[in-house]
Design a protein around this motif. Structure first.
Motif, mmCIF file in Angstrom:
data_model
loop_
_atom_site.group_PDB
_atom_site.id
_atom_site.type_symbol
_atom_site.label_atom_id
_atom_site.label_comp_id
_atom_site.label_asym_id
_atom_site.label_seq_id
_atom_site.Cartn_x
_atom_site.Cartn_y
_atom_site.Cartn_z
ATOM 1 N N ALA A 9 15.981 -21.255 -11.776
ATOM 2 C CA ALA A 9 15.479 -22.389 -12.357
ATOM 3 C C ALA A 9 13.887 -22.111 -12.463
ATOM 4 O O ALA A 9 13.223 -23.317 -12.598
ATOM 5 C CB ALA A 9 15.842 -23.888 -11.698
ATOM 6 N N ASN A 10 13.215 -21.165 -12.741
ATOM 7 C CA ASN A 10 12.017 -20.964 -12.759
ATOM 8 C C ASN A 10 11.069 -21.782 -11.948
ATOM 9 O O ASN A 10 10.159 -22.329 -12.210
ATOM 10 C CB ASN A 10 11.629 -21.484 -14.315
ATOM 11 C CG ASN A 10 12.238 -20.704 -15.330
ATOM 12 O OD1 ASN A 10 12.145 -19.442 -15.324
ATOM 13 N ND2 ASN A 10 12.857 -21.425 -16.194
ATOM 14 N N GLY A 11 11.284 -21.672 -10.475
ATOM 15 C CA GLY A 11 10.564 -22.168 -9.570
ATOM 16 C C GLY A 11 9.333 -21.385 -9.145
ATOM 17 O O GLY A 11 8.930 -20.549 -10.072
ATOM 18 N N PRO A 12 8.662 -21.788 -8.098
ATOM 19 C CA PRO A 12 7.502 -20.885 -7.640
ATOM 20 C C PRO A 12 7.481 -19.453 -7.939
ATOM 21 O O PRO A 12 8.569 -18.692 -7.299
ATOM 22 C CB PRO A 12 7.137 -21.520 -6.451
ATOM 23 C CG PRO A 12 7.722 -22.668 -6.144
ATOM 24 C CD PRO A 12 8.941 -22.879 -7.054
ATOM 25 N N GLY A 13 6.524 -18.863 -8.376
ATOM 26 C CA GLY A 13 6.496 -17.485 -8.583
ATOM 27 C C GLY A 13 6.255 -16.697 -7.461
ATOM 28 O O GLY A 13 6.274 -15.419 -7.144
ATOM 29 N N ARG A 14 5.599 -17.488 -6.371
ATOM 30 C CA ARG A 14 5.308 -16.683 -5.117
ATOM 31 C C ARG A 14 5.662 -17.668 -3.806
ATOM 32 O O ARG A 14 5.173 -18.794 -3.723
ATOM 33 C CB ARG A 14 3.805 -16.385 -5.009
ATOM 34 C CG ARG A 14 3.385 -15.420 -3.888
ATOM 35 C CD ARG A 14 1.859 -15.070 -3.794
ATOM 36 N NE ARG A 14 1.636 -14.025 -3.064
ATOM 37 C CZ ARG A 14 0.190 -13.829 -2.742
ATOM 38 N NH1 ARG A 14 -0.625 -14.381 -3.333
ATOM 39 N NH2 ARG A 14 0.034 -12.790 -1.878
ATOM 40 N N CYS A 15 6.305 -17.091 -2.999
ATOM 41 C CA CYS A 15 6.986 -17.639 -1.741
ATOM 42 C C CYS A 15 6.686 -17.015 -0.803
ATOM 43 O O CYS A 15 6.738 -15.705 -0.542
ATOM 44 C CB CYS A 15 8.570 -17.903 -1.920
ATOM 45 S SG CYS A 15 9.136 -18.807 -3.392
ATOM 46 N N LEU A 16 5.789 -17.585 0.319
ATOM 47 C CA LEU A 16 5.356 -16.959 1.641
ATOM 48 C C LEU A 16 5.657 -17.665 2.514
ATOM 49 O O LEU A 16 5.558 -18.959 2.884
ATOM 50 C CB LEU A 16 3.833 -16.915 1.329
ATOM 51 C CG LEU A 16 3.087 -16.261 0.163
ATOM 52 C CD1 LEU A 16 1.476 -16.379 -0.142
ATOM 53 C CD2 LEU A 16 3.386 -14.689 0.211
ATOM 54 N N ILE A 17 5.941 -16.598 3.817
ATOM 55 C CA ILE A 17 6.036 -17.153 5.082
ATOM 56 C C ILE A 17 4.788 -16.699 5.821
ATOM 57 O O ILE A 17 4.247 -15.856 5.796
ATOM 58 C CB ILE A 17 7.009 -16.476 5.875
ATOM 59 C CG1 ILE A 17 8.502 -16.878 5.133
ATOM 60 C CG2 ILE A 17 7.179 -16.947 7.466
ATOM 61 C CD1 ILE A 17 8.849 -18.169 5.333
ATOM 62 N N VAL A 18 4.046 -17.890 6.435
ATOM 63 C CA VAL A 18 2.720 -17.696 6.762
ATOM 64 C C VAL A 18 2.704 -18.206 8.271
ATOM 65 O O VAL A 18 3.320 -19.110 8.865
ATOM 66 C CB VAL A 18 1.940 -18.890 6.170
ATOM 67 C CG1 VAL A 18 0.195 -18.691 6.470
ATOM 68 C CG2 VAL A 18 2.014 -18.761 4.457
ATOM 69 N N SER A 19 2.028 -17.357 8.960
ATOM 70 C CA SER A 19 1.916 -17.544 10.588
ATOM 71 C C SER A 19 0.198 -17.430 10.837
ATOM 72 O O SER A 19 -0.394 -16.717 10.201
ATOM 73 C CB SER A 19 2.703 -16.625 11.131
ATOM 74 O OG SER A 19 2.018 -15.073 11.094
ATOM 75 N N GLU A 20 0.022 -17.824 12.042
ATOM 76 C CA GLU A 20 -1.489 -17.767 12.436
ATOM 77 C C GLU A 20 -2.052 -16.228 12.652
ATOM 78 O O GLU A 20 -2.959 -15.774 12.239
ATOM 79 C CB GLU A 20 -1.659 -18.336 13.897
ATOM 80 C CG GLU A 20 -3.095 -18.321 14.298
ATOM 81 C CD GLU A 20 -3.424 -19.228 15.573
ATOM 82 O OE1 GLU A 20 -4.493 -19.105 16.238
ATOM 83 O OE2 GLU A 20 -2.490 -19.634 16.066
#
Length: 216
Positions: A36-47
């Motif tokens: 459904a044309n959601g975010p183009g970039r999905c990230l898992i972020v840690s310290e």
């Protein structure tokens, strides 16, 4: 309708993060991108870069660290036992604060709400958390604690515990991209929870208010 394919959605993780708190929303989020044309970039972020161990023993490899995380359009903070430590982690709180300042929306799942509170984001706001932590949440004194599956107050969203993050994310998608987009995600992921309740725990003394209401 807004073009979300140019946006970046980050999910924060840390040692002892509760697995489903972030994996459930991650599934809905990436399904949104796929169907459904959601975010183009999905990230898992840690310290820090490198693998970390979650609350139930799952080992994960975040995509980026705080140092190399790009500006985020959306940020989700999950919960878990690790939040009790992270509410005193200045580096993590500074990261959340700096990213949140420019985010279109900031979301929490379960006790991730305590992290948002530690940054000052929830002062005077409506929010919720895991049923077992509602009293502790109220003791903070400056949050309007609501016993719902999920709560929105402006650009801040919060949900109850663990599996509630899935409902939060679907509601968020509907709000941002419309009911049809959320419906496509719900259908593709086959998220139609059974209505069966086991063991009558809706009658538990600490059951949240939304569980005690008659079902339609």
């Amino acid at each position: 309708m807004q073009d979300f394919t140019t946006t970046t959605f980050g999910i924060l993780v840390f040692p002892e993060v509760e697995e489903l708190d972030f994996v459930g929303p991650w599934e809905m989020l990436t399904m949104w991108s796929k169907v459904a044309n959601g975010p183009g970039r999905c990230l898992i972020v840690s310290e820090s870069p490198g693998p970390l161990t979650c609350a139930k023993g799952l080992s994960i490899n975040p995509h980026v660290s705080f140092a190399d995380c790009p500006p985020l359009d959306y940020l989700l903070v999950p919960g878990g036992q690790g939040t009790r430590r992270e509410v005193g982690n200045r580096a993590l709180l500074d990261f959340v604060s700096s990213q949140a300042a420019n985010c279109r929306a900031v979301l929490s799942v379960c006790t991730g709400s305590f992290v948002l509170h530690a940054t000052g984001l929830l002062a005077g706001k409506r929010a919720t958390t895991h049923w077992a932590q509602l009293d502790r949440f109220r003791e903070l004194g400056d949050v309007d604690v609501v016993e719902e599956r999920f709560v929105r107050d402006g650009k801040l969203w919060s949900s109850a515990g663990v599996s509630a993050g899935i409902d939060l994310m679907l509601a968020f998608i509907a709000s941002e991209s419309g009911d049809d987009a959320a419906g496509k995600v719900q259908h593709a992921s086959e998220y139609y929870p059974a209505e069966t309740r086991y063991g009558k725990y809706e009658d538990h003394a600490q059951a949240p208010a939304y569980l005690k209401r008659p079902r339609p």
